[in-house]
Design a protein around this motif. Sequence first.
Motif: not given
Length: 577
Positions: A211-212, A216-221, A224-225, A227-235
């Motif tokens: 899920i997470a 390779p072209f999306i930086p981990d940094a 990490a930025r 927001p927690p609300a946008l990390n909520e799992i939907v479907l």
Amino acid sequence: MAAPHFSTEPESDRAPHRGRRPAFSIAALGLLLLALLAWAGPARPESLRASEPVDTSSPSATYQSFLKTVRTIEARYADYAADKTPANATALRQSVRRSHRLLDLSDQPPAVRGKVAAMAIGYLHDLLAQAPPIDPATIPGAVPTDPDKLPPRWIIPGTDIEIARVAAGETAGEYLFSARTIDDLSAAYEEIAGTEPLASPGYPSLHRLQIAVTGPFIPDALIARVPPALNEIVLDTPLWKILATLVIVLAVLIAAALWARLAWLMARRAQPTVRYAWRISMPLVFLALFSASEWAVLDELNLTGTFAVGEHVFSSVAHYLAAAWIAWTACFLVLEAIIAWPKIPRDVYDAHLLRLTARVTALLTTGAILAYGANEIGIPALGLVAGFGVGGIAVALAAQSTIENLFGGLSIFADRPFRIGDEIEYATDLEHIGGVVEAIGLRSSRIRATDGTLISVPNGDLAKVPITNRTRRDKHLFRRSFAVRADASAAQLRTLLARLRSLVAALPEVDERTRGDLEITITDLDIDAITIEVRAYVLAPDARSFHAIQERLIFGILDEIETLGAAIAGPGAPAEA
């Protein structure tokens, strides 16, 4: 970290489609259609089978193969987490694709098998980590034995996970994680989600890792930025991935709409061939943009779960609709290019028949593409065709006259008894109707009568009656009788016949092939008159030309009679021309 492993289709399946027009339209059209066929051709389910074989000869072989491939996947994940490169992403994707070989995906729509298989591997990994240890020697097939003595299925102790022998299809005889098991994995996972695994796998939860993961072209940094609300799992997907997907799709639709508006405006002012070239560019541009966006969504955002399946269905629908649009427009583009091509003589084809053929071909091709696409997303093509068949019978019974007129139009195009611009005559039960053909449609033909009225005649009626095409006549029969008075002498009559034969023979419009049929003879004699008949075939392309020649002949005959001093006895009975 992880890689976009569950985008299991080869990159060639997702490559953008490009194209270019008879200098613009003919040469490039072939390349456009080849690109389309290349996109539509590879079967995605086949791509899941293209990786290195695994042993599925028994429940034990399948179970051990799964454990081995999972260890390989965990190692590839570790490599990718340490060095997030496209090469490591590709290696991880290949190892996951190899594990799909252990799953019975026959119940899944072809378009989503890759997504379903990738998620099933994560679910199985986490579920088996919660299962009690298994003695490998107790698994059927651990000890070499006769394959016929193996059980048809084996359920992993402590779980509902089933490895079953496939009864039919390309994997018949193999032991795979059953289709029922794959359908139940999501519900089974919900029961153990959040609990600690009994075993010690390389990753506590492969499903959460899936899920997470990003490309390779999306930086981990950057991740990490978020927001927690946008990390909520939907479907089964982080909310930020869903929002990013919607933004990308919206951008594609806006760009495609802008191009479509430009192409439509350009097409309105263009000749037919260029007009269709502009029109075919609309779905081609959409397909190219959409395919490029798929790379971002599949390989970089790396969608998972229910949302990924829905996105894949939407993507397949969009691709096949665009392909059907391209096929429809391409049929008319080819037609107009043939009509406009200066090296093709106009007399070797009928433009209206070609247009009808293009329309029928477009309908059949588009229908075939849509039926294939429906089968890919889980709507059985056989059932779809059967439904169309039943519906077609009902429609046929309700519209017999329309179908009769349609086939009447096809027979007119095939037999070509007349063309647009021809002057024809046909008989009805009440009268003879004649006029100039102005249009030949699928249902009816339009004829402009001599009084200026426009008559629409059903093609079915025209196909049943004799039709006289006056335009196609290459010659007309001049046949007229006249009478001179009976007191004309024999010498006068001989001279008159000789002069009339010379008059007619000297006429350049007399058909050379029928000069032997030229007849000027005495046909009747009574006490009041001697009847003479003049008969000759005159070359005239139409009735107006024949009437002019006929008038000259009649005046010539009258001049000859007057010169000899003979007299007309009475009006001759004009024969039919």
